[in-house]
Scaffold this active site. Structure first.
Site, PDB file in Angstrom:
ATOM      1  N   ASN A 202      39.382  43.580  65.373  1.00 29.10           N
ATOM      2  CA  ASN A 202      40.208  43.927  64.218  1.00 29.10           C
ATOM      3  C   ASN A 202      39.323  44.218  63.009  1.00 29.10           C
ATOM      4  OD1 ASN A 202      39.906  41.818  62.281  1.00 29.10           O
ATOM      5  ND2 ASN A 202      41.625  40.664  63.045  1.00 29.10           N
ATOM      6  N   HIS A 204      38.569  42.989  60.241  1.00 28.59           N
ATOM      7  CA  HIS A 204      37.717  42.004  59.558  1.00 28.59           C
ATOM      8  C   HIS A 204      36.458  41.647  60.343  1.00 28.59           C
ATOM      9  CE1 HIS A 204      40.609  41.054  56.426  1.00 28.59           C
ATOM     10  NE2 HIS A 204      41.540  41.167  57.350  1.00 28.59           N
ATOM     11  N   LYS A 205      36.412  42.003  61.603  1.00 19.22           N
ATOM     12  CA  LYS A 205      35.364  41.483  62.466  1.00 19.22           C
ATOM     13  C   LYS A 205      34.076  42.331  62.407  1.00 19.22           C
ATOM     14  CE  LYS A 205      37.966  38.084  63.213  1.00 19.22           C
ATOM     15  NZ  LYS A 205      39.245  38.090  63.822  1.00 19.22           N
ATOM     16  N   HIS A 206      33.013  41.853  63.087  1.00 20.90           N
ATOM     17  CA  HIS A 206      31.690  42.504  62.993  1.00 20.90           C
ATOM     18  C   HIS A 206      31.762  44.003  63.274  1.00 20.90           C
ATOM     19  CE1 HIS A 206      30.630  38.266  63.509  1.00 20.90           C
ATOM     20  NE2 HIS A 206      29.390  38.540  63.133  1.00 20.90           N
TER      21      HIS A 206
END
Ligand SMILES: *Cc1c(COP(=O)(O)O)cnc(C)c1O
Length: 435
Positions: A202, A204-206
């Site tokens: 998603n 927000h992830k790396h």
């Protein structure tokens, strides 16, 4: 040093920090190729080669398996779906208990509920912020069927004792690696130590594909079940069992958890950058920690040399007994010195105290009107009581600071501003007494 911004002085920084944007020309052209092909998704919910998804999905899964040392990588539309699918693949059922961390995103604990099983919360270890063999052991009952370990903030839980305990009890271990792609424990990739690992893609992830996830496993049977759950199990299962001679108990509820070709194409492009992105976070954190290390009220995680923390956020332990000032006051003072990041202006300065409220304090676990709680055991019910996970509550209320002012794209000057803000607040800490 000059007056603190929170007391009316000039802040260390007013211009925005750089955005974290991993999408570039490579991803744009990968998406354009898919658009031109006209095939934006290609699955059949029937026993056919397209049961495994379109060409980009299959390519992405093969790339993931190679990089993450896993036998099977099964893409899904979110890590939340992946967690539900993992619990169902594991066979968690009504009356079962699954031990989980209270210090995580809500989906980690909600996943067993979908199977009718009770999440039971174990406290976190203050050294890792993850659950440990000791805290898990305190919550075992004869109903316990599994453990969901969350490698929170990007760093590994102490897996060896957890796996030993799980093996001795025949428990399934699910690793929530949403925040820890390419993290390692004793030289092994997170997600491959337990039975099933889940990664999120998603925003927000790396790395992200808008929405998306990958579920990894080394186990043939779990892989089969995960693919069935992803793709309307009931429609194909009879044919598949006949063809492949797999054992199937008729216990699977099928969903549509499929990832599309556009997302898979973005993933294929980004997966090539992920290691550099993580190395950059590690370097930035090491730089910050080396500069801020003189402050007695702040301490950092010890990461063993054969482990790898990939810093979804940078956790800092704050000791108010040393500084004489509450953590929230300290964080407010830091925030006043710094600026938001571009693209995330609305979130304000990306530094905060506490992370999420321990999950058992949410009304779902306090009110317990959902049928899953009807026959909850005493151990489960105790784990929903305020005070039941003291380490977690202490981190939440008074000792943990997390920030994201170390993401790839930060220059040395940007990092120095973060250092100056911490130094300035610490040097002027007397001005915050009594606040
Ligand atoms: C982000 C996250 C999830 C959920 O991921 P989605 O892909 O948004 O469903 C689950 N667990 C943890 C620890 C997360 O950080």
């Amino acid at each position: 040093m000059s007056k603190l911004a929170i007391k009316g002085g000039n802040p260390v920084r007013t211009n925005l920090f750089p955005s974290y944007n991993v999408i570039g020309d490579g991803e744009i052209s990968a998406v354009t190729d898919v658009m031109k092909s006209g095939i934006l998704s290609r699955y059949l919910g029937a026993w056919h080669k397209d049961f495994f998804g379109g060409p980009k999905v299959q390519e992405f899964e093969a790339n993931w398996s190679k990089l993450f040392d896993s036998k099977y990588s099964i893409s899904m539309n979110s890590a939340t779906s992946g967690l539900y699918a993992a619990c169902a693949a594991a066979g968690f059922s009504p009356g079962d208990e699954v031990i989980v961390s209270p210090y995580t995103m809500s989906a980690s604990a909600m996943a067993p509920v979908v199977c009718g099983a009770n999440p039971v919360f174990a406290d976190v270890d203050p050294e890792t912020f993850c659950i440990s063999a000791d805290t898990i052991e305190a919550r075992l009952t004869d109903r316990t069927k599994g453990i969901i370990v969350v490698h929170i903030f990007g760093g590994p839980a102490n897996m060896e004792p957890i796996m030993k305990l799980a093996k001795s009890r025949g428990l399934v271990v699910i690793e929530d690696c949403a925040q820890s792609p390419m993290g390692e424990y004793k030289g092994k990739k997170l997600g491959t130590l337990g039975d099933i690992g889940i990664f999120s893609l998603n925003y927000h992830k790396h790395i992200h594909t808008g929405e998306g996830a990958v579920v990894v496993t080394q186990d043939d049977r779990f892989a089969d079940r995960l693919m069935l759950i992803r793709n309307h199990a009931e429609a194909v299962v009879d044919a598949k069992s006949k063809d492949q001679n797999i054992e199937y108990n008729g216990d699977l509820v099928g969903f549509n958890y499929r990832l599309g070709e556009i997302e898979a194409a973005i993933g294929n492009s980004l997966i090539q950058k992920i290691d550099d992105l993580i190395c950059s976070r590690i370097e930035n954190v090491q730089y910050l920690e080396s500069k801020i290390s003189g402050s007695d009220c702040l301490s950092f995680l010890k990461v063993d040399s054969d482990n790898r923390h990939c810093y979804y956020v940078h956790p800092i332990t704050y000791t108010s007994e040393v500084s004489g000032v509450h953590r929230n006051t300290f964080v407010a003072a830091i925030r006043a010195e710094l600026a938001p990041c571009r693209l995330r202006e609305a979130e304000g300065v990306l530094c905060s105290g506490g992370y999420v409220r321990p999950l058992y304090m949410q009304s779902f676990y306090q009110k317990r009107t959902h049928p899953v709680f009807k026959n909850a055991s005493q151990v489960a019910t105790e784990s929903y009581q305020p005070g039941s996970a003291p380490n977690c509550e202490k981190a939440f209320r008074e000792s943990l600071i997390i920030h994201e002012l170390m993401r790839p794209g930060f220059s040395k000057d940007d990092l120095d501003d973060v250092v100056f803000a911490f130094e300035k607040v610490i040097e002027n800490i007397d001005d915050l007494y009594g606040d």
